[in-house]
Scaffold this motif. Sequence first.
Motif, PDB file in Angstrom:
ATOM      1  N   ASP A 144       0.734  -1.034  -0.157  1.00  0.00           N
ATOM      2  CA  ASP A 144       0.132  -0.011  -0.081  1.00  0.00           C
ATOM      3  C   ASP A 144       0.818   1.329   0.072  1.00  0.00           C
ATOM      4  N   LEU A 145       0.458   2.175  -0.722  1.00  0.00           N
ATOM      5  CA  LEU A 145       1.066   3.488  -0.737  1.00  0.00           C
ATOM      6  C   LEU A 145       0.090   4.591  -0.647  1.00  0.00           C
ATOM      7  N   ARG A 146       0.092   5.442   0.055  1.00  0.00           N
ATOM      8  CA  ARG A 146      -0.843   6.634   0.215  1.00  0.00           C
ATOM      9  C   ARG A 146       0.014   7.898   0.159  1.00  0.00           C
ATOM     10  N   GLY A 147      -0.757   9.005   0.461  1.00  0.00           N
ATOM     11  CA  GLY A 147      -0.184  10.568   0.514  1.00  0.00           C
ATOM     12  C   GLY A 147      -0.157  11.167  -1.049  1.00  0.00           C
ATOM     13  N   ASN A 148       0.214  12.583  -1.024  1.00  0.00           N
ATOM     14  CA  ASN A 148       0.210  13.064  -1.865  1.00  0.00           C
ATOM     15  C   ASN A 148       1.229  12.733  -3.187  1.00  0.00           C
ATOM     16  N   VAL A 149       1.367  13.337  -4.252  1.00  0.00           N
ATOM     17  CA  VAL A 149       2.364  12.908  -5.305  1.00  0.00           C
ATOM     18  C   VAL A 149       3.693  12.916  -4.649  1.00  0.00           C
ATOM     19  N   ASN A 150       4.175  13.999  -4.338  1.00  0.00           N
ATOM     20  CA  ASN A 150       5.468  14.046  -3.980  1.00  0.00           C
ATOM     21  C   ASN A 150       5.845  13.265  -2.660  1.00  0.00           C
ATOM     22  N   THR A 151       4.893  13.179  -1.713  1.00  0.00           N
ATOM     23  CA  THR A 151       5.018  12.242  -0.632  1.00  0.00           C
ATOM     24  C   THR A 151       5.369  10.625  -0.990  1.00  0.00           C
ATOM     25  N   ARG A 152       4.419  10.402  -2.189  1.00  0.00           N
ATOM     26  CA  ARG A 152       4.593   9.024  -2.658  1.00  0.00           C
ATOM     27  C   ARG A 152       6.081   8.726  -3.297  1.00  0.00           C
ATOM     28  N   MET A 153       6.393   9.579  -4.213  1.00  0.00           N
ATOM     29  CA  MET A 153       7.562   9.820  -4.600  1.00  0.00           C
ATOM     30  C   MET A 153       8.877   9.600  -3.729  1.00  0.00           C
ATOM     31  N   GLN A 154       8.638  10.379  -2.662  1.00  0.00           N
ATOM     32  CA  GLN A 154       9.823  10.244  -1.563  1.00  0.00           C
ATOM     33  C   GLN A 154       9.744   8.794  -0.948  1.00  0.00           C
ATOM     34  N   LYS A 155       8.712   8.430  -0.767  1.00  0.00           N
ATOM     35  CA  LYS A 155       8.483   7.001  -0.100  1.00  0.00           C
ATOM     36  C   LYS A 155       9.207   6.088  -0.963  1.00  0.00           C
ATOM     37  N   LEU A 156       8.803   6.112  -2.318  1.00  0.00           N
ATOM     38  CA  LEU A 156       9.508   5.178  -3.103  1.00  0.00           C
ATOM     39  C   LEU A 156      11.052   5.352  -3.172  1.00  0.00           C
ATOM     40  N   ASN A 157      11.645   6.584  -3.264  1.00  0.00           N
ATOM     41  CA  ASN A 157      12.951   6.999  -3.293  1.00  0.00           C
ATOM     42  C   ASN A 157      13.567   6.270  -1.695  1.00  0.00           C
ATOM     43  N   GLU A 158      13.017   6.404  -0.946  1.00  0.00           N
ATOM     44  CA  GLU A 158      13.410   5.867   0.343  1.00  0.00           C
ATOM     45  C   GLU A 158      13.379   4.481   0.642  1.00  0.00           C
ATOM     46  N   SER A 159      12.542   3.765  -0.071  1.00  0.00           N
ATOM     47  CA  SER A 159      12.283   2.273   0.010  1.00  0.00           C
ATOM     48  C   SER A 159      13.219   1.143  -0.913  1.00  0.00           C
ATOM     49  N   ASP A 160      13.076  -0.030  -0.575  1.00  0.00           N
ATOM     50  CA  ASP A 160      13.567  -1.085  -1.558  1.00  0.00           C
ATOM     51  C   ASP A 160      12.527  -1.457  -2.540  1.00  0.00           C
ATOM     52  N   TRP A 161      11.473  -0.845  -2.653  1.00  0.00           N
ATOM     53  CA  TRP A 161      10.435  -1.118  -3.715  1.00  0.00           C
ATOM     54  C   TRP A 161      11.191  -1.038  -5.027  1.00  0.00           C
TER      55      TRP A 161
END
Length: 331
Positions: A144-161
């Motif tokens: 699951d991934l929630r939040g506004n676009v830039n928040t989701r981009m940041q989560k992707l950047n910081e993850s191992d997804w």
Amino acid sequence: MNSKKTIRIGTRDSELALWQAHTVQKKLNDLGYKTEIIAVKSQGDIILDKPLYELGITGIFTKTLDIAMLNGQVDIAVHSMKDVPTALPIGIVQAAVLERANTLDILVHKGNLDFLEGNATIATGSLRRQAQWLHKYPNHTVVDLRGNVNTRMQKLNESDWSGAVFAAAGLERLGLTPSPSPKERGASSASFTIKSPSFGGVGEALDWMIPAPAQGAMVVVAMGNDEFTLDAISQLNDIETEICTYIERQFLKTLEGGCTAPIGALARYCELEDTFVFKGALLSIDGKQKLEIEKIVPVEEWKKLGFNCASEILENGGAELMKVIKESLKK
């Protein structure tokens, strides 16, 4: 024209929602109307630690603005149409659907697509995207991934997804991808660079993924008894987008999907043949089951196209699948 009346535009306060509100404001100002933007927070923006379907309400992004409009705090609300429930609250009506943007979903990743062939983790907050992804890539895991676009981009950047799925229209509106010309909208394209301050990744158009009903379209709603505002907003309506989104939302409503079931729908007008082309799908949440339909009808038969396609799916296993989906979401 009532020169004294200022049209108060209600919007969520996310970057994308404000972009949409400012777009409508400029169009109204260009027509000579006075406007004011009033931003409010919705539960959908505040509660980021639960998937949407677990919050138990459809229209989580529209509810706060509905209340503000019914209370007389705002005159209109601007929404991404795919977030709007198929049944509007009593007293509120659809005033205009703006010309549609790109309908595609986009896979944003870190630059290498080797993961598609092996085991991978893909992030999305959408059951529709999750189901279609797992249908195509059953060995993958979806988180699951929630939040506004830039928040989701940041989560992707910081993850191992391996990647995350976004709507092309949202990325284009925020200037994160090259914006195609209207003729290219909805057409697949090669890889392109994502220009987010949170994530310098790569985007791939997912031309095989059926979008959400009304994806890429913006809708303006108003009070049904506010003639001045309805007259103003009606000038922004794009008839082709209005009809296509009507077909898609009729398909959704007939399947009784609300915003939670994995349902995709896309209608297009084909000028050359003067026909409407429709493609729709209902999937199980795990993506193992997929019921799909494609139809082409003459232009004069559009009014029941969504209903007829949904009815066909319901008769061919869709009714049983919808029961299973609803039961699993209750758990």
